[in-house]
Every structure is written in structure tokens, then in C-alpha cells.
Design a protein around this motif. Sequence first.
Motif, PDB file in Angstrom:
ATOM      1  N   ALA A  97       0.818  -1.214   0.000  1.00  0.00           N
ATOM      2  CA  ALA A  97       0.000   0.000   0.000  1.00  0.00           C
ATOM      3  C   ALA A  97       0.854   1.268   0.000  1.00  0.00           C
ATOM      4  O   ALA A  97       0.376   2.346  -0.361  1.00  0.00           O
ATOM      5  N   GLY A  98       2.120   1.148   0.366  1.00  0.00           N
ATOM      6  CA  GLY A  98       3.018   2.282   0.318  1.00  0.00           C
ATOM      7  C   GLY A  98       3.486   2.621  -1.088  1.00  0.00           C
ATOM      8  O   GLY A  98       4.034   3.706  -1.321  1.00  0.00           O
ATOM      9  N   TYR A  99       3.255   1.710  -2.018  1.00  0.00           N
ATOM     10  CA  TYR A  99       3.662   1.932  -3.399  1.00  0.00           C
ATOM     11  C   TYR A  99       2.479   2.113  -4.349  1.00  0.00           C
ATOM     12  O   TYR A  99       2.591   2.800  -5.361  1.00  0.00           O
ATOM     13  N   SER A 100       1.360   1.458  -4.046  1.00  0.00           N
ATOM     14  CA  SER A 100       0.206   1.513  -4.943  1.00  0.00           C
ATOM     15  C   SER A 100      -1.083   1.650  -4.146  1.00  0.00           C
ATOM     16  O   SER A 100      -1.272   0.973  -3.130  1.00  0.00           O
ATOM     17  N   ARG A 101      -1.979   2.509  -4.648  1.00  0.00           N
ATOM     18  CA  ARG A 101      -3.287   2.687  -4.014  1.00  0.00           C
ATOM     19  C   ARG A 101      -4.317   1.699  -4.545  1.00  0.00           C
ATOM     20  O   ARG A 101      -5.497   1.780  -4.203  1.00  0.00           O
ATOM     21  N   SER A 102      -3.901   0.750  -5.385  1.00  0.00           N
ATOM     22  CA  SER A 102      -4.831  -0.217  -5.946  1.00  0.00           C
ATOM     23  C   SER A 102      -5.565  -0.984  -4.849  1.00  0.00           C
ATOM     24  O   SER A 102      -4.977  -1.361  -3.826  1.00  0.00           O
ATOM     25  N   ALA A 103      -6.850  -1.259  -5.095  1.00  0.00           N
ATOM     26  CA  ALA A 103      -7.638  -2.063  -4.154  1.00  0.00           C
ATOM     27  C   ALA A 103      -7.096  -3.476  -4.039  1.00  0.00           C
ATOM     28  O   ALA A 103      -7.428  -4.201  -3.101  1.00  0.00           O
TER      29      ALA A 103
ATOM     30  N   ASP B 294       0.833   5.721  -5.917  1.00  0.00           N
ATOM     31  CA  ASP B 294       0.323   5.732  -4.539  1.00  0.00           C
ATOM     32  C   ASP B 294      -0.743   6.814  -4.342  1.00  0.00           C
ATOM     33  O   ASP B 294      -1.146   7.493  -5.294  1.00  0.00           O
ATOM     34  N   ARG B 295      -1.182   6.990  -3.110  1.00  0.00           N
ATOM     35  CA  ARG B 295      -2.281   7.928  -2.824  1.00  0.00           C
ATOM     36  C   ARG B 295      -1.891   9.391  -3.044  1.00  0.00           C
ATOM     37  O   ARG B 295      -2.751  10.263  -3.169  1.00  0.00           O
ATOM     38  N   ASP B 296      -0.578   9.652  -3.090  1.00  0.00           N
ATOM     39  CA  ASP B 296      -0.100  11.008  -3.353  1.00  0.00           C
ATOM     40  C   ASP B 296       0.288  11.195  -4.815  1.00  0.00           C
ATOM     41  O   ASP B 296       0.945  12.175  -5.169  1.00  0.00           O
ATOM     42  N   ASN B 297      -0.116  10.230  -5.643  1.00  0.00           N
ATOM     43  CA  ASN B 297       0.179  10.255  -7.079  1.00  0.00           C
ATOM     44  C   ASN B 297       1.664  10.082  -7.395  1.00  0.00           C
ATOM     45  O   ASN B 297       2.103  10.392  -8.516  1.00  0.00           O
ATOM     46  N   LYS B 298       2.432   9.603  -6.449  1.00  0.00           N
ATOM     47  CA  LYS B 298       3.831   9.280  -6.719  1.00  0.00           C
ATOM     48  C   LYS B 298       3.888   7.987  -7.522  1.00  0.00           C
ATOM     49  O   LYS B 298       3.242   6.991  -7.175  1.00  0.00           O
ATOM     50  N   THR B 299       4.678   7.982  -8.588  1.00  0.00           N
ATOM     51  CA  THR B 299       4.813   6.801  -9.455  1.00  0.00           C
ATOM     52  C   THR B 299       6.135   6.095  -9.198  1.00  0.00           C
ATOM     53  O   THR B 299       7.191   6.739  -9.125  1.00  0.00           O
ATOM     54  N   THR B 300       6.065   4.785  -9.059  1.00  0.00           N
ATOM     55  CA  THR B 300       7.254   3.946  -8.894  1.00  0.00           C
ATOM     56  C   THR B 300       7.256   2.904 -10.008  1.00  0.00           C
ATOM     57  O   THR B 300       6.262   2.206 -10.214  1.00  0.00           O
TER      58      THR B 300
ATOM     59  N   ASP C 276      -7.247   1.307 -10.845  1.00  0.00           N
ATOM     60  CA  ASP C 276      -6.562   2.519 -10.408  1.00  0.00           C
ATOM     61  C   ASP C 276      -5.435   2.159  -9.451  1.00  0.00           C
ATOM     62  O   ASP C 276      -5.610   1.348  -8.534  1.00  0.00           O
ATOM     63  N   GLY C 277      -4.268   2.737  -9.684  1.00  0.00           N
ATOM     64  CA  GLY C 277      -3.113   2.465  -8.831  1.00  0.00           C
ATOM     65  C   GLY C 277      -2.050   1.640  -9.516  1.00  0.00           C
ATOM     66  O   GLY C 277      -0.921   1.524  -9.011  1.00  0.00           O
ATOM     67  N   ILE C 278      -2.364   1.067 -10.666  1.00  0.00           N
ATOM     68  CA  ILE C 278      -1.402   0.329 -11.485  1.00  0.00           C
ATOM     69  C   ILE C 278      -1.592   0.787 -12.923  1.00  0.00           C
ATOM     70  O   ILE C 278      -2.721   0.873 -13.412  1.00  0.00           O
ATOM     71  N   ALA C 279      -0.490   1.075 -13.626  1.00  0.00           N
ATOM     72  CA  ALA C 279      -0.577   1.576 -14.995  1.00  0.00           C
ATOM     73  C   ALA C 279       0.529   0.946 -15.836  1.00  0.00           C
ATOM     74  O   ALA C 279       1.563   0.518 -15.308  1.00  0.00           O
ATOM     75  N   PRO C 280       0.342   0.913 -17.161  1.00  0.00           N
ATOM     76  CA  PRO C 280       1.366   0.330 -18.025  1.00  0.00           C
ATOM     77  C   PRO C 280       2.503   1.300 -18.310  1.00  0.00           C
ATOM     78  O   PRO C 280       2.356   2.519 -18.184  1.00  0.00           O
TER      79      PRO C 280
END
Length: 336
Positions: free
Chosen positions: A72-78, A202-208, A308-312
Motif C-alpha cells: 500500500a506504500g507503493y500503490s493505491r490499488s484495491a 500511490d495515494r499522493d500520485n507518486k509513481t514507482t 486505479d493504482g497500477i498503470a502500463p
Amino acid sequence: MKRQMKRLTWPSGLLAGLLALGTQTALATDQVTADQVVGEMERVFGVTKGERRNHTKGTCALGEFVGTPEAAGYSRSALFSGKAVPVIARFSLAGGNPKAPDSAKSPRGMALEFKLPANGLQHMTMLNIPIFGAAQPRTFLDQLVAMRPDPQTGKPDPEKLKAFVASHPDSQALAQLMASYNPPPSYANSAYFGIHTFKFIDRDNKTTLVRWRFVPEDGEKQLSAAELQALPADFLEQRLIERSQQGPIRWDMWISVGEPGDPEDNPTLAWPQSRKQVKVGTLTLASAMPQQGTECEKINFDPLVMADGIAPSNDPILLFRSPAYATSFGKRLSGQ
């Protein structure tokens, strides 16, 4: 010769794990259409009406996935809520031959559909090899052309295959890997890799940038040369069913966290093993069954179905797979 063409198996190291088929959509980068690819797949393997054109031979399984707090620290995905998420899985052999022997030195696939809240879906379509055999759609189209069966022998021309490898450097890393590859004795004894780079948000829109893999609790194993010769044509499905009857089968999902300079859009290049590793969840499969008439059979495991929370990433192979899957799916639904 037509009958022989339908019984080809996937050659070691040749277009290993090609996952794309169908549609008339073209990529501007090289103007390869997915329709061209599906046509070549059909020339190489023949057509089994109403079935997938690739990874035709498969087995279904059902279970759940539970994410870790670290995820959850990296992705806001359910997907990473920490609650159990229902999963439909499909295991398969690469290639379009539904009667391919299970001892074939070809990749195995694991496709997952996660059923998220509010009718959300997340797909993951993976292989048990860490890299892909093409950086661009043109490479695997050219490889399929090289794999066309010779009318006289019913098999690919070895000289055409050698010429392909020599003229396509992006195919060579996987060809070398497959030369020493022996398949697993069970689907439960293999790790599965996402192959491509993905974005966790993540929830702050940070992309990893991440690459993921599923590591089996039962341990990774390979068949010996003697076992490859002695095993029957069909054993993987029965072994998976029997293993599920003994108790749950589990894989831990791990991500490698990308660093600046890591290749983002080239699935033929591996990331350094020194990258940070984070366990983000556990997949548990409780039952397995033949695919005919069961839940996984009709699913189009499009890898671009994401919550939402994972993208290509902009990987051209990854982007090519989605429209390709759609046409393969349409052919199946229409009974072609």
C-alpha cells in the motif's frame, strides 16, 4: 501436410511466450498489425476452432489474493487493501497446439483475473521466464514467418531460423536462456514473471516503476533430461489438480523497484538483481480443474485491464498485446 502443421510444438527459444494475436490495429513504430501476427500463428500451428490461437492448452484454478501493508506504500490499488480478493487463474503452455506435450521445452504461463470491489478488475498475464524474446512487434512477426512449416517436412527450416536469430539481436538473450532451460515438473513448481515494466501509483500520485514476479511456496524445480524423455504427453493438469487436493497452493508476489537508468520499455533486458525487493502479497489457489466449461475458459486475459493504482509503461510489446488479445477473443467467441 496440413495435419502435421497443426501438431507443431513450440521450438526451444523461438518466439518464447509470444502472447499477442489478432486485430487490424497497427503500431506506428513499425506498422506491424496484430492481424498479420494472428495469420502467421495460424500458419505455424493451424487453427483449433473456438480456442485461443496461442497458449491453447491450459488449466483453470480458483483462489484469492491478499496484499501486504508494504504494498500500500507503493500503490493505491484495491488489490493491496489487505482484504482477500477473489482470483480466477489459468495455467498454460506457449504455442497454438492443444496437444503439445507437457514436457516440451517451452514457456509456461500463469494468467490471473482479480475481482476487485465495485466490479473492478485487475489482470496479470505472466510467463515463467524473466525476459521476453522481442523488443518490438516486428521481431516476433519475423520469427513467426521463419517458423512456417516447410511443405515437404512439416517442420520449420533450420536455416531460416538461424538467419532470423542472426538478423534480430533482440531475440538472442532469450534464445540463449532457453538453450539451457528445462520446464518444471508442475505448474506449482515455477515462478512467473510480469516480463514488462509497470507503474505503481500511490495515494499522493507518486509513481514507482516496478517489475513483478510470483514465487512458489512449493519451490522452483526443473525436470531432468531423463524425466523429459520418460514423461507422458499430459501430466501438468493432473498434477495441478492433485496438488490442489492436498491443500492450498501459494505464490508470494514480489516487486523489484526500478532505479534511474533501468530499461522501462524493453522486455528483453533484465533489471539488476540488486534492485530493492518488496513482498506485496500472497496468491492462494484452493482448487484446480480442466478448463472446458469453467470460469477461466472464456476470459480474455488482456494485460492492460488494470485498476486505479497500477498503470502500463510504454513498452511496445505490452501495448501490442491488448488489441491482439481482443481479436483472438473475438475469433473464439464466433467459433472460428
